[in-house]
Design a protein around this motif. Structure first.
Motif, PDB file in Angstrom:
ATOM      1  N   THR A   1       0.799  -1.231   0.000  1.00  0.00           N
ATOM      2  CA  THR A   1       0.000   0.000   0.000  1.00  0.00           C
ATOM      3  C   THR A   1       0.826   1.271   0.000  1.00  0.00           C
ATOM      4  OG1 THR A   1      -0.096   0.023   2.411  1.00  0.00           O
ATOM      5  CG2 THR A   1      -1.811  -1.201   1.261  1.00  0.00           C
TER       6      THR A   1
ATOM      7  N   THR B   1       1.397   5.578   3.141  1.00  0.00           N
ATOM      8  CA  THR B   1       0.138   5.999   3.781  1.00  0.00           C
ATOM      9  C   THR B   1      -0.809   4.842   4.060  1.00  0.00           C
ATOM     10  OG1 THR B   1      -0.833   6.399   1.592  1.00  0.00           O
ATOM     11  CG2 THR B   1       0.278   8.253   2.676  1.00  0.00           C
TER      12      THR B   1
ATOM     13  N   TYR C   1      -1.663   4.035   7.868  1.00  0.00           N
ATOM     14  CA  TYR C   1      -2.457   5.075   8.518  1.00  0.00           C
ATOM     15  C   TYR C   1      -3.912   5.021   8.032  1.00  0.00           C
ATOM     16  CZ  TYR C   1       2.182   6.850   9.666  1.00  0.00           C
ATOM     17  OH  TYR C   1       3.457   6.980  10.130  1.00  0.00           O
ATOM     18  N   LEU C   2      -4.105   4.862   6.725  1.00  0.00           N
ATOM     19  CA  LEU C   2      -5.462   4.754   6.198  1.00  0.00           C
ATOM     20  C   LEU C   2      -6.163   3.506   6.729  1.00  0.00           C
ATOM     21  CD1 LEU C   2      -4.865   5.825   2.476  1.00  0.00           C
ATOM     22  CD2 LEU C   2      -5.863   7.174   4.330  1.00  0.00           C
TER      23      LEU C   2
ATOM     24  N   ILE D   1      -7.222   4.303  10.333  1.00  0.00           N
ATOM     25  CA  ILE D   1      -8.382   5.206  10.380  1.00  0.00           C
ATOM     26  C   ILE D   1      -9.635   4.507   9.870  1.00  0.00           C
ATOM     27  CG2 ILE D   1      -9.314   7.345   9.458  1.00  0.00           C
ATOM     28  CD1 ILE D   1      -6.437   8.412   9.364  1.00  0.00           C
ATOM     29  N   GLY D   2      -9.509   3.742   8.772  1.00  0.00           N
ATOM     30  CA  GLY D   2     -10.675   3.028   8.252  1.00  0.00           C
ATOM     31  C   GLY D   2     -11.197   1.986   9.217  1.00  0.00           C
TER      32      GLY D   2
END
Length: 315
Positions: free
Chosen positions: A134, A137, A140-141, A144-145
Motif C-alpha cells: 500500500t 500511507t 495510517y489509512l 483510520i478506516g
C-alpha cells in the motif's frame, strides 16, 4: 546471552555506513551506475537512522551530570543499560562442539532494547508490512478506516466516558517519555542484583576454578617437560646403582662361600689332629698299662693312697 536482532542490525548498519563514508571520500574515477546510486541512497538513509539511534542513545541519564532544573530537561531520554552497552556480538567464525544439540537447546536470546514503535505504542514492523502493498500511507489509512468501521457498526460505542481516553493516553505518553528511563534503570538494577548477579558470581567462581586448574596443568606440563630432559640421565644412574648393588651382592656371596670352605678345611685339620692326639694317648696308655705287673700295680696303688692321705692331712 545472545544479542537481539535489532542490536545486530544496528551494528551491521554502522559498518555499512562506515564503508559508504569511505567510498564517498575516495576519488571517483568512473561514473556510478544506477544500482550503485540506489545502494548508496539506501546506505545514506540507513546511516541517518543509525545516527538518530546513536544520538538518542547518547542521551543517557548519568548520575554525574549536573542537577536538572526541570523534569522536561530529561524529555525522551533513552535508557542504555551500563551492563550491556559494551557487549559484542558472537564471532562469525565461532563453531559449536559437534555434540551440542542446537535443535532442542538453542542459544537463549534477550533483546537489549524494545523494538521501535510509532505513535508511542504501535510497533514499527506493522507499518513496514504495509509498505510493499500500500505504500507509506497505507497503514495510517487502514487504522483510520478500521476505527471508522468499528464506530459505524457500533462495535466501539462512543459514550460520555470515552472522553477520558485521550487525556489518559496523553498522560501515559508523558509519563513514559519523562520517567520511562528511570523505571527501566530501576528494574535493570533489580534484575542485575537479584538474578544476573548471583549467576555471574557462580560463573566467576567456575572460571576461577578453571583458571586454577589450567595453571596447575601448565605447572604439571612444565614439570613433565623438565622430567623428560633429566629422565635419561636418571635412568642411567639408576641402572648403574642396580649393577653396583648386584656386583656387591655377588662379591659378598663369593666371600661367604670362600670363608665357609676355609673354615671347613680348618675344622677338618683340627678334628684330624685331635683324633691323632687322642689315638696316640690311648695307645701310650695301653702300652704302659700292659707293661705293669700285679706287684707293680699294688705298689703304685699303695703309693697313691699314701700320697692321698698325706695331702688330706696337710689340707
Amino acid at each position: 546471552m545472545a544479542l537481539s536482532r535489532s542490536v545486530l542490525r544496528d551494528l551491521i548498519g554502522r559498518q555499512l555506513a562506515q564503508q559508504v563514508r569511505f567510498a564517498a571520500s575516495a576519488p571517483a574515477t568512473q561514473p556510478k551506475k544506477p544500482e550503485a546510486l540506489s545502494q548508496e541512497t539506501h546506505a545514506r538513509k540507513h546511516e541517518g537512522s543509525v545516527k538518530k539511534v546513536e544520538h538518542e542513545a547518547m542521551k543517557v541519564a548519568d548520575p554525574e551530570t549536573p542537577k536538572v532544573t526541570s523534569m522536561f530537561d530529561e524529555w525522551g531520554t533513552v535508557y542504555v543499560s551500563p551492563y550491556t552497552k559494551n557487549w559484542k556480538p558472537m564471532p562469525k567464525d565461532f563453531k559449536e562442539h559437534p555434540d551440542r544439540d542446537l535443535a532442542n537447546f538453542p542459544h537463549p536470546e534477550m533483546k537489549l532494547r524494545p523494538d521501535k514503535v510509532r505513535l508511542g505504542f504501535i510497533p514499527d514492523k506493522w507499518f513496514l508490512a504495509f509498505y510493499e502493498k500500500t505504500g507509506v500511507t497505507g497503514p495510517y489509512l487502514f487504522g483510520i478506516g478500521l476505527w471508522s468501521f468499528l464506530i459505524s457498526k457500533e462495535i466501539v460505542v462512543l459514550e460520555e466516558e470515552m472522553s477520558h481516553m485521550p487525556p489518559l493516553l496523553f498522560i501515559n505518553y508523558m509519563v513514559l517519555r519523562l520517567f520511562g528511563h528511570k523505571v527501566e534503570g530501576y528494574y535493570d538494577e533489580v534484575i542485575q542484583n537479584d538474578q544476573i548477579g548471583p549467576l555471574s558470581a557462580v560463573r566467576d567462581q567456575e572460571l576461577t576454578g578453571v583458571k586454577q586448574f589450567r595453571s596447575y596443568v601448565d605447572t604439571a606440563n612444565k614439570a613433565y617437560d623438565t622430567l623428560l630432559e633429566v629422565l635419561p640421565e636418571v635412568r642411567r644412574e639408576n641402572v648403574a646403582l642396580e649393577l653396583e648393588a648386584v656386583y656387591r651382592e655377588r662379591v659378598n656371596q663369593v666371600y661367604k662361600e670362600t670363608k665357609r670352605r676355609v673354615e671347613y678345611l680348618v675344622e677338618s685339620e683340627s678334628v684330624k689332629r685331635r683324633f691323632e692326639q687322642q689315638h696316640m694317648v690311648n695307645w701310650i696308655v695301653d702300652q704302659v698299662t700292659k707293661s705293669f705287673g700285679p706287684e707293680q700295680e699294688k705298689k703304685i696303688m699303695s703309693k697313691c693312697i699314701g700320697d692321698l692321705k698325706t695331702l688330706a692331712k696337710s689340707a
